[in-house]
Scaffold this motif. Sequence first.
Motif, PDB file in Angstrom:
ATOM      1  N   LEU A   1       0.842  -1.191   0.136  1.00  0.00           N
ATOM      2  CA  LEU A   1       0.015   0.046  -0.151  1.00  0.00           C
ATOM      3  C   LEU A   1       0.859   1.330  -0.022  1.00  0.00           C
TER       4      LEU A   1
ATOM      5  N   VAL B   1      -8.235  -2.523  -2.423  1.00  0.00           N
ATOM      6  CA  VAL B   1      -7.394  -1.596  -3.080  1.00  0.00           C
ATOM      7  C   VAL B   1      -7.019  -2.114  -4.446  1.00  0.00           C
TER       8      VAL B   1
ATOM      9  N   ALA C   1      -5.318  -5.628  -0.631  1.00  0.00           N
ATOM     10  CA  ALA C   1      -4.536  -4.738  -1.572  1.00  0.00           C
ATOM     11  C   ALA C   1      -4.129  -5.676  -2.852  1.00  0.00           C
TER      12      ALA C   1
END
Length: 803
Positions: free
Chosen positions: A135, A163, A252
Amino acid sequence: MSERFRIAIVGSGPGGLSAAARAAERGESHVLLEAEAHLSNTIFRYQKGKFVMDEPGILPLRSPVPFKAGSRESILDAWDAAAAKLKINVRHGHEVSVIKKRDDGVFEISCTNGQRFQAQFVVLGIGLQGNIRKLGVPGEDLPIVQYQLDDPDEYEGETIVIVGAGDAAIENAVALSRQNHVVIVNRRDEFARAKKGNETAILKAIEDGIIECYYNAAPERVDALNVGRKKGRMALTTPAGKAQILIDRVIARLGATAPRGFVEACGVTFPSKDPASVPAISPQYESNVKGLYIVGALGGYPLIKQAMNQGFEVIEYIRGEKVEPADEPLLKAKFAAMPGFRSVDEALARVQANVRLLSHITPLQLREFMLDSEIRTPRAGEELFRRNDYTNSFYSVVDGEVQIVVDPVANQRVTLHKGEFFGEMSLISGRRRSATVIAGANCVLVETPRRSMNRLINSVAAVKREIDQTFILRAIQSRFAPEATAAQLADIVSHATLQTFNAGDVLFNEGEIGDCLHLVRVGSLTISRIIGGKDVVLSYVPAGNYVGEMALLGDSKRSATARAAIATETVRLDGESFKTLVARLPALKLRLQQEYRQRAAANLAMQVAPEGGDIIQFLLAQGAGEATDILLIDESLCVRCDNCEKACAETHGGTSRLDREAGPTFASVHVPTSCRHCEHPHCMKDCPPDAIHRAPNGEVYIADNCIGCGNCERNCPYGVIHMASKPPKKPGLLSWLLLGLGPGPGEAPPDPKKKKEAKEKKAVKCDMCKDVKSGPACVRACPTGAAIRISPEDFAAYARSRR
């Protein structure tokens, strides 16, 4: 003691497995070294039940190993069966740690388990999964943050933030949404990197409210805490400001980068220091280390079918065989128009050698880029596009030259030569072409569509940097100093920076000291002042224009506040550098002073009638800030005759693209449901057949090859697109007069809802009657002049006229 083979293949992903299969089929001495206890760890780690696509569909499969679209499990089973049938010499549990080439040309390969091998040739098919992108924010390594999803059925009743905007992120989000509350965070405004099927799935889930999506958003931090039953909290930056979500977990899916340290230790070089760059390899997949080949995602080709074709082909190249790449016939057809064309390899080398921008990508990436592009060989003097056109393709000059007409009155031109590019300003801003471009002698161009160019910009950082730098120079030159040379602008360009603002963000406030000027690159701004204790909008500033010059020219404080109307990017010009440029160029100073006086007069007129600012704010609240043309109706003049709707239907085969009654109204200004022809059309972003286009005059229209998927209808935030079947053919005038058949002139068309038989539906939207010389039928049919179409540049004048 080392075992010796002719070919050592490292990694059993699609490329490596296909190479080993072809080597086994050819009877070559080979070994396939795999770190895991199973084949193809990347596919093995896909979420359970994942449907794997076999794109690109236009390419045939070349491999002894079968592959067709299907579930993860069916594909792995078929590969295991093929490996056993072909008797591939695979060694599981052999993670390669060192590859070193000896002076005699033999490769020494060492594994972490102590085993050693020798090989005359090495094929690297190790992929990227060992180097997952994180991230990049505080909390990225917390236990509630993960970078892989094995089985979506393990999670139930959770709030999960995904994400990413690629295929893996979409597939995870859709699978988890069946029994969880899923939020997907997309750093951009579309799912441009995803396969078409995944695009359709995620957009449908968002439209139906199954998945919540934050566009143009980014994680700011992740915190672990106990709030009720939730395990943590994620903070986001969004176009609407800061947002916080209470979560159970974050997944993510941001892709991965090449295992650079290991690859460079093998002697392989990368073309740049950019973490996202891939090794430089030849069209035959050979690296700079002779005898060491790279296939698959490590070489920049992540699609399974492409990697498998490369694995097949690399064995043929090692054997000294001539093999035509799978995309060769397609590229031959592309390059046929190029003067002196003899072979695809020669043509690709010529393009890459002549165009600096394309030197940042590998030959293999260039092949894919060229499949999306067209070769243009215009005659000398031919117009490629005109100033104020609304086209947005991107051009690279392979040979010859083009001339940019920067001042049509004085016929002032700038010449671009071999290796340069143009068209980036409209591509980025979504606005009209800023100049007319004319082909010179012996001109050979590569024309690339907007979507393909944006994909390249988003995936290769070096390409984005070069285009951004050129954009800054040309934007300054075209807007302020067309007579200036690049050398004269070097100082101001070197101090210029790109800045981004979310809707509502303030660039500068009234009363502040002016230290810079902003040239709007994407989006739009409002200029406002506090009058009588109220913030009053004075003007609207679209892309291609600038703000902030008043304080700089007068060495005074800011006379107004500049605020982003929508998500906006600007080129920030340093104040001192700009004033130095003005001092050097007297003509620039005169132009700025003239524009200064015009703006001051317009702002004063709006201050006298501050209610006009309310109208501008109302229009911007309806999405007019991203429009290029919008239909407005003066309710004080409208007599509700619906002639506008009837004329629209008459012009478009019986189906109206306008809903007059729908839409909000303020101060007698009504915004009906009709297309705004956005500068960056939402409907155009995810159209599988590429059926939505922008005409040179700006009209966004849907071509006949629409397949009725409904993506555009779901993507449009203004509800101006609907799916409709073609109504029955309307009888002629005589049939109506004599027999009473069908609706007459000006009468409502037949209602398609009354048809019993199901008909194929396609997307329908306003095209501003682009093929009608007399202009939009809705405006022409209005008997009172209540209906008008205007562009955002006219908002201020329109608002003043409403006093």
